[in-house]
Design a protein around this motif. Structure first.
Motif, PDB file in Angstrom:
ATOM      1  N   LEU A  90     -16.559  -2.462 -18.880  1.00 32.02           N
ATOM      2  CA  LEU A  90     -15.240  -1.918 -19.219  1.00 32.02           C
ATOM      3  C   LEU A  90     -14.185  -2.618 -18.373  1.00 32.02           C
ATOM      4  CD1 LEU A  90     -13.107   0.171 -20.132  1.00 32.02           C
ATOM      5  CD2 LEU A  90     -13.964   1.652 -18.351  1.00 32.02           C
ATOM      6  N   PRO A  94     -10.109  -9.212 -13.176  1.00 32.24           N
ATOM      7  CA  PRO A  94     -10.929 -10.212 -12.490  1.00 32.24           C
ATOM      8  C   PRO A  94     -12.334  -9.721 -12.150  1.00 32.24           C
ATOM      9  CG  PRO A  94      -8.731 -10.115 -11.537  1.00 32.24           C
ATOM     10  CD  PRO A  94      -8.809  -9.000 -12.522  1.00 32.24           C
ATOM     11  N   GLY A  96     -14.210  -7.211 -13.567  1.00 28.99           N
ATOM     12  CA  GLY A  96     -15.057  -7.010 -14.742  1.00 28.99           C
ATOM     13  C   GLY A  96     -15.567  -8.352 -15.247  1.00 28.99           C
ATOM     14  N   GLU A 114     -11.592  -4.540 -23.435  1.00 30.02           N
ATOM     15  CA  GLU A 114     -10.317  -4.573 -22.706  1.00 30.02           C
ATOM     16  C   GLU A 114      -9.237  -3.978 -23.611  1.00 30.02           C
ATOM     17  OE1 GLU A 114      -8.937  -5.412 -19.591  1.00 30.02           O
ATOM     18  OE2 GLU A 114      -7.216  -4.615 -20.679  1.00 30.02           O
ATOM     19  N   ARG A 116      -5.955  -4.047 -23.194  1.00 25.52           N
ATOM     20  CA  ARG A 116      -4.742  -4.870 -23.366  1.00 25.52           C
ATOM     21  C   ARG A 116      -5.037  -6.065 -24.263  1.00 25.52           C
ATOM     22  NH1 ARG A 116      -2.338  -4.855 -17.204  1.00 25.52           N
ATOM     23  NH2 ARG A 116      -3.526  -3.038 -16.607  1.00 25.52           N
ATOM     24  N   ILE A 157      -2.746 -13.007 -10.687  1.00 29.40           N
ATOM     25  CA  ILE A 157      -3.804 -12.218 -11.326  1.00 29.40           C
ATOM     26  C   ILE A 157      -4.092 -12.787 -12.719  1.00 29.40           C
ATOM     27  CG2 ILE A 157      -4.495  -9.898 -12.084  1.00 29.40           C
ATOM     28  CD1 ILE A 157      -2.569  -8.750  -9.982  1.00 29.40           C
ATOM     29  N   VAL A 179      -9.148  -3.029 -27.378  1.00 30.08           N
ATOM     30  CA  VAL A 179     -10.104  -1.943 -27.632  1.00 30.08           C
ATOM     31  C   VAL A 179     -10.093  -0.992 -26.434  1.00 30.08           C
ATOM     32  CG1 VAL A 179     -12.512  -1.340 -28.070  1.00 30.08           C
ATOM     33  CG2 VAL A 179     -11.577  -3.467 -28.979  1.00 30.08           C
ATOM     34  N   ALA A 217     -15.218  -1.388 -14.771  1.00 29.55           N
ATOM     35  CA  ALA A 217     -14.316  -2.215 -13.957  1.00 29.55           C
ATOM     36  C   ALA A 217     -12.909  -1.991 -14.487  1.00 29.55           C
ATOM     37  CB  ALA A 217     -14.715  -3.688 -14.048  1.00 29.55           C
ATOM     38  N   GLY A 219     -10.357  -0.728 -13.169  1.00 28.91           N
ATOM     39  CA  GLY A 219      -9.240  -0.855 -12.227  1.00 28.91           C
ATOM     40  C   GLY A 219      -8.734   0.491 -11.750  1.00 28.91           C
ATOM     41  N   GLY A 220      -7.713   0.433 -10.909  1.00 26.95           N
ATOM     42  CA  GLY A 220      -7.005   1.608 -10.386  1.00 26.95           C
ATOM     43  C   GLY A 220      -7.873   2.827 -10.255  1.00 26.95           C
ATOM     44  N   PHE A 222      -9.514   4.404 -12.639  1.00 26.84           N
ATOM     45  CA  PHE A 222     -10.354   4.633 -13.809  1.00 26.84           C
ATOM     46  C   PHE A 222     -11.817   4.768 -13.396  1.00 26.84           C
ATOM     47  CE2 PHE A 222     -12.850   4.077 -17.460  1.00 26.84           C
ATOM     48  CZ  PHE A 222     -12.108   4.620 -18.476  1.00 26.84           C
ATOM     49  N   VAL A 391     -17.312  -1.367 -10.247  1.00 27.39           N
ATOM     50  CA  VAL A 391     -16.882  -2.546  -9.473  1.00 27.39           C
ATOM     51  C   VAL A 391     -15.360  -2.621  -9.415  1.00 27.39           C
ATOM     52  CG1 VAL A 391     -18.889  -4.046  -9.897  1.00 27.39           C
ATOM     53  CG2 VAL A 391     -16.976  -4.128 -11.451  1.00 27.39           C
ATOM     54  N   GLY A 405      -8.436  -7.032  -2.280  1.00 30.22           N
ATOM     55  CA  GLY A 405      -8.894  -6.634  -3.617  1.00 30.22           C
ATOM     56  C   GLY A 405      -9.957  -7.545  -4.205  1.00 30.22           C
TER      57      GLY A 405
HETATM   58  P1  FAD Z   1      -7.861  -4.646 -12.860  1.00 31.89           P
HETATM   59  O1  FAD Z   1      -7.444  -6.004 -12.556  1.00 31.89           O
HETATM   60  O2  FAD Z   1      -6.857  -3.559 -12.743  1.00 31.89           O
HETATM   61  O3  FAD Z   1      -8.488  -4.644 -14.318  1.00 31.89           O
HETATM   62  C1  FAD Z   1      -8.892  -3.484 -14.991  1.00 31.89           C
HETATM   63  C2  FAD Z   1      -8.830  -3.771 -16.475  1.00 31.89           C
HETATM   64  O4  FAD Z   1      -9.398  -2.681 -17.184  1.00 31.89           O
HETATM   65  C3  FAD Z   1      -7.391  -3.901 -16.945  1.00 31.89           C
HETATM   66  O5  FAD Z   1      -7.222  -5.127 -17.605  1.00 31.89           O
HETATM   67  C4  FAD Z   1      -7.200  -2.689 -17.837  1.00 31.89           C
HETATM   68  O6  FAD Z   1      -6.345  -2.962 -18.925  1.00 31.89           O
HETATM   69  C5  FAD Z   1      -8.616  -2.416 -18.318  1.00 31.89           C
HETATM   70  N1  FAD Z   1      -8.824  -1.024 -18.693  1.00 31.89           N
HETATM   71  C6  FAD Z   1      -8.513   0.082 -17.980  1.00 31.89           C
HETATM   72  N2  FAD Z   1      -8.849   1.184 -18.664  1.00 31.89           N
HETATM   73  C7  FAD Z   1      -9.374   0.769 -19.849  1.00 31.89           C
HETATM   74  C8  FAD Z   1      -9.903   1.446 -20.987  1.00 31.89           C
HETATM   75  N3  FAD Z   1      -9.937   2.764 -21.056  1.00 31.89           N
HETATM   76  N4  FAD Z   1     -10.351   0.726 -22.032  1.00 31.89           N
HETATM   77  C9  FAD Z   1     -10.312  -0.641 -21.987  1.00 31.89           C
HETATM   78  N5  FAD Z   1      -9.823  -1.338 -20.932  1.00 31.89           N
HETATM   79  C10 FAD Z   1      -9.361  -0.643 -19.876  1.00 31.89           C
HETATM   80  N6  FAD Z   1      -3.391  -6.621  -5.870  1.00 31.89           N
HETATM   81  C11 FAD Z   1      -2.855  -7.379  -4.894  1.00 31.89           C
HETATM   82  O7  FAD Z   1      -3.591  -7.793  -3.989  1.00 31.89           O
HETATM   83  N7  FAD Z   1      -1.509  -7.693  -4.895  1.00 31.89           N
HETATM   84  C12 FAD Z   1      -0.681  -7.253  -5.888  1.00 31.89           C
HETATM   85  O8  FAD Z   1       0.514  -7.515  -5.859  1.00 31.89           O
HETATM   86  C13 FAD Z   1      -1.221  -6.476  -6.932  1.00 31.89           C
HETATM   87  N8  FAD Z   1      -0.440  -6.060  -7.943  1.00 31.89           N
HETATM   88  C14 FAD Z   1      -0.976  -5.296  -8.926  1.00 31.89           C
HETATM   89  C15 FAD Z   1      -0.133  -4.852  -9.940  1.00 31.89           C
HETATM   90  C16 FAD Z   1      -0.631  -4.030 -10.924  1.00 31.89           C
HETATM   91  C17 FAD Z   1       0.287  -3.537 -12.005  1.00 31.89           C
HETATM   92  C18 FAD Z   1      -2.009  -3.648 -10.899  1.00 31.89           C
HETATM   93  C19 FAD Z   1      -2.584  -2.757 -11.975  1.00 31.89           C
HETATM   94  C20 FAD Z   1      -2.847  -4.110  -9.902  1.00 31.89           C
HETATM   95  C21 FAD Z   1      -2.345  -4.928  -8.898  1.00 31.89           C
HETATM   96  N9  FAD Z   1      -3.139  -5.380  -7.859  1.00 31.89           N
HETATM   97  C22 FAD Z   1      -2.613  -6.164  -6.881  1.00 31.89           C
HETATM   98  C23 FAD Z   1      -4.568  -5.062  -7.785  1.00 31.89           C
HETATM   99  C24 FAD Z   1      -5.371  -6.237  -8.325  1.00 31.89           C
HETATM  100  O9  FAD Z   1      -4.886  -6.558  -9.583  1.00 31.89           O
HETATM  101  C25 FAD Z   1      -6.840  -5.910  -8.358  1.00 31.89           C
HETATM  102  O10 FAD Z   1      -7.330  -5.695  -7.056  1.00 31.89           O
HETATM  103  C26 FAD Z   1      -7.652  -7.035  -9.004  1.00 31.89           C
HETATM  104  O11 FAD Z   1      -7.092  -7.397 -10.219  1.00 31.89           O
HETATM  105  C27 FAD Z   1      -9.099  -6.631  -9.244  1.00 31.89           C
HETATM  106  O12 FAD Z   1      -9.124  -5.477  -9.987  1.00 31.89           O
HETATM  107  P2  FAD Z   1     -10.113  -5.054 -11.114  1.00 31.89           P
HETATM  108  O13 FAD Z   1     -10.671  -6.176 -11.900  1.00 31.89           O
HETATM  109  O14 FAD Z   1     -11.059  -4.089 -10.507  1.00 31.89           O
HETATM  110  O15 FAD Z   1      -9.102  -4.188 -12.007  1.00 31.89           O
END
Ligand code: FAD
Length: 601
Positions: A90, A94, A96, A114, A116, A157, A179, A217, A219-220, A222, A391, A405
């Motif tokens: 999910l 980066p 995922g 994804e 978006r 990113i 999706v 994966a 993010g935030g 979730f 993750v 991150g």
């Molecule tokens: P993310 O990169 O957040 O990816 C999660 C993905 O899951 C997203 O593409 C999202 O669309 C998708 N997703 C979520 N829910 C669902 C669902 N229900 N169905 C389908 N897809 C879904 N880190 C920094 O170090 N500096 C920064 O300035 C910074 N700015 C950021 C700004 C924003 C708006 C966000 C959201 C994050 C930011 N981060 C920043 C954090 C950084 O992006 C992450 O640490 C890094 O991208 C690794 O995160 P990840 O892959 O776990 O999650």
């Protein structure tokens, strides 16, 4: 000559794919390349090798060399450990995507969902030395020539997502954008299906994919049902990010980056900034990338004085609520901080635009950081087991100014791949979880200093990265205890949801909510909930209990129109299906509960 022409066309298509600069372009160019070479991208077992066979092109060969080198690592056992494993990932962030690479190398079938349809984040991520090396070894520079040239140790990113998206596609991973993942669907009673995902749009082919590993994966915040979250509440920390257009002029090139000026190290700078500009910061980072990117932690009082925050509040959420922020003042604050910290040497500083065409400046609350209490779980229903792993940001939320991150995110991606490898090899599930949790305990403390410096030796095996890791520090019996308490939590949440529904429909005599399935068939209970919270939206007196299709349709429409909640099934199915699926109703009602209990900003 015809053959050569076809070959040249394939080379041009490959070049276009490699150079693609948006998510859509990558997908389109990839589809064209597959079409041209008559390759079935769903033939995940053979896709990469067939592509290699068919594309006899020196540029591609340079990339194959890198991928092959990684793929030949003994840990992957040539794709045997997970040859029968089906994984759903999910999120195409980066982390995922990085996990998807590893799962594909282990031989698994991998599908990424994804929500978006574009990669739009300009913000820049700090890379630890091992991540730079890792990405270089995977051909990052072939996909993105500017990748960490010279001493650069960061990337936007979106560029990182683009690199990884291209890579996973070449490895036979299926990526579906647009999706939305809504929840997990349990195997059906008939035993005819395994674990599946509830997605929107409902009719998307990904809805029928059955898997035995689910990697979240998203993010935030979730985090899928069943995981416990720890809140780490620190002192108030307000982060601001700002992106300015980088025209790559000579003057811009000369301005030095700021790779983390913490207050304690450079008191004079922060004092001057405060005295001269009224801007009071804890720290600031400036990276020159696709944009000029700044991230800073600002003190509340200076934001109040500068009119960025309108009203003071002790509650961080209220303090930073959209209605309490003056956007123009925020832009000015970020602009002044950027100008001052680069000694006014960035000429014609202009905001870059974000995905909605507005100046790319944002304010975030880092007061309360989240961290999952554990990283993995096994669910078992009707004899079918599902391994779930977290993750990236949904496992440990990073504090951006520290830039942890991606580094911790990729470490968790490797650890998770190692867990899936054990799963694929048939290790007992309690053992798999115990080992994963033993490794997870180390993650939050990792720094470039306390992880192994032997980067070339890094693999998915945790012992190559964490010196002195003890893979059995957590015992299987401890995991079993945790699992029981998770199931109790999940049950408790259902009981809470049921009593919330009962409480707020009690006013309506015609409605009796006894459960989270059949009681919702007539649609009246849902309408009663809406009337209780938003009496202006519905008038129940005109509704007929026997007209279930109409009632359900009415409620679904209102909830979709007013709150963006998408229906889980058609009104007709809801009214007529013999057995209403409890999980779907729970997922739907949870969203209804959330919108009606959200604080109004
Ligand atoms: P993310 O990169 O957040 O990816 C999660 C993905 O899951 C997203 O593409 C999202 O669309 C998708 N997703 C979520 N829910 C669902 C669902 N229900 N169905 C389908 N897809 C879904 N880190 C920094 O170090 N500096 C920064 O300035 C910074 N700015 C950021 C700004 C924003 C708006 C966000 C959201 C994050 C930011 N981060 C920043 C954090 C950084 O992006 C992450 O640490 C890094 O991208 C690794 O995160 P990840 O892959 O776990 O999650």
């Amino acid at each position: 000559a015809g053959k050569q022409e076809l070959g040249n066309q394939a080379h041009a298509l490959f070049d276009r794919f490699v150079a693609s600069q948006t998510c859509k372009e990558v997908q389109q160019n990839f589809a064209e390349l597959c079409h041209h070479l008559q390759l079935d991208s769903q033939d995940y077992h053979h896709f990469y090798n067939k592509l290699k066979e068919k594309l006899n092109y020196w540029k591609a060969k340079e990339l194959w060399q890198k991928i092959d080198k990684r793929a030949s690592h003994p840990d992957y056992e040539q794709g045997k450990p997970c040859a029968k494993t089906k994984c759903l990932v999910l999120g195409a962030g980066p982390c995922g995507l990085r996990t998807a690479v590893e799962l594909a190398l282990l031989g698994a079938q991998v599908v990424v969902l994804e929500k978006r349809t574009s990669f739009s984040r300009n913000n820049v991520l700090h890379l630890w030395p091992y991540t730079i090396r890792d990405l270089r070894n995977l051909g990052a520079k072939k996909f993105y020539g500017r990748f960490c040239s010279g001493s650069l140790d960061h990337i936007s990113i979106r560029q990182l997502q683009l690199i990884l998206l291209k890579l996973v596609l070449l490895l036979g991973v299926e990526v579906h954008t647009g999706v939305n993942f809504k929840g997990l669907l349990e195997p059906q009673a008939s035993g005819s299906t395994g674990w599946r995902a509830l997605v929107h749009p409902e009719s998307h082919p990904a809805a029928s994919y059955q898997f035995d590993v689910f990697i979240s994966a998203g993010g935030g915040r979730f985090v899928p049902d069943g995981f416990k979250i720890k809140e780490l509440r620190g002192k108030l920390a307000i982060g601001i990010t700002a992106n300015f257009t980088n025209r790559r002029t000579a003057a811009e090139t000369q301005v030095a980056e700021i790779s983390g000026v913490a207050r304690i190290y450079n008191q004079k700078f922060f004092q001057q900034l405060h005295t001269e500009m009224g801007i009071d910061l804890e720290n600031i980072v400036y990276y020159k990338d696709d944009t000029h990117y700044f991230v800073m932690t600002a003190k509340k009082n200076s934001l109040l004085k500068k009119g960025v925050i309108k009203q003071d509040s002790s509650d961080a959420e209220q303090l930073l609520a959209q209605a309490n922020v003056d956007q123009e003042a925020l832009l000015q604050y970020a602009y002044d901080a950027a100008q001052f910290s680069t000694s006014h040497k960035l000429p014609d500083l202009e905001f870059a635009l974000n995905h909605v065409g507005k100046p790319d400046v944002a304010m975030f609350d880092f007061t309360c950081m989240h961290r999952a209490e554990y990283a993995s779980l096994v669910r078992e229903r009707r004899g079918k087991k599902l391994l779930i792993g977290l993750v990236g940001d949904c496992l440990v939320e990073p504090f951006w100014p520290l830039g942890t991150g991606i580094a911790r995110g990729f470490l968790a991606a490797f650890d998770t791949a190692w867990m899936v490898r054990n799963w694929g090899k048939g290790v007992t599930h309690l053992q798999v979880l115990a080992e994963r949790e033993s490794v997870y305990q180390l993650l939050s403390q990792t720094t470039p200093e306390n992880t192994s410096k032997n980067y070339p030796a890094y693999s998915i095996d945790p012992s190559t990265r964490y010196p002195n890791v003890n893979l059995s520090s957590i015992k299987p019996k401890q995991v079993r205890r945790k699992r029981r308490s998770t199931e109790t939590d999940s049950l408790r949440r259902m009981v809470d949801l049921l009593s919330w529904c009962q409480k707020h429909t009690a006013w309506c005599e015609r409605v009796q909510v006894k459960d989270l399935s059949q009681s919702w068939r007539s649609g009246l209970a849902l309408c009663a909930l809406i009337q209780h919270f938003r009496p202006k939206l519905i008038d129940m007196s005109s509704l007929d209990e026997n007209d279930a299709v109409h009632n359900n349709q009415l409620a679904f429409d209102i909830l979709q129109r007013e709150f963006g909640i998408e229906p889980i099934m058609s009104a007709g199915d809801m009214a007529s299906s013999k057995e209403i699926d409890q999980l779907s109703v729970v997922l739907y009602l949870t969203q209804v509960h959330n919108v009606f209990t959200e604080p109004v900003s």
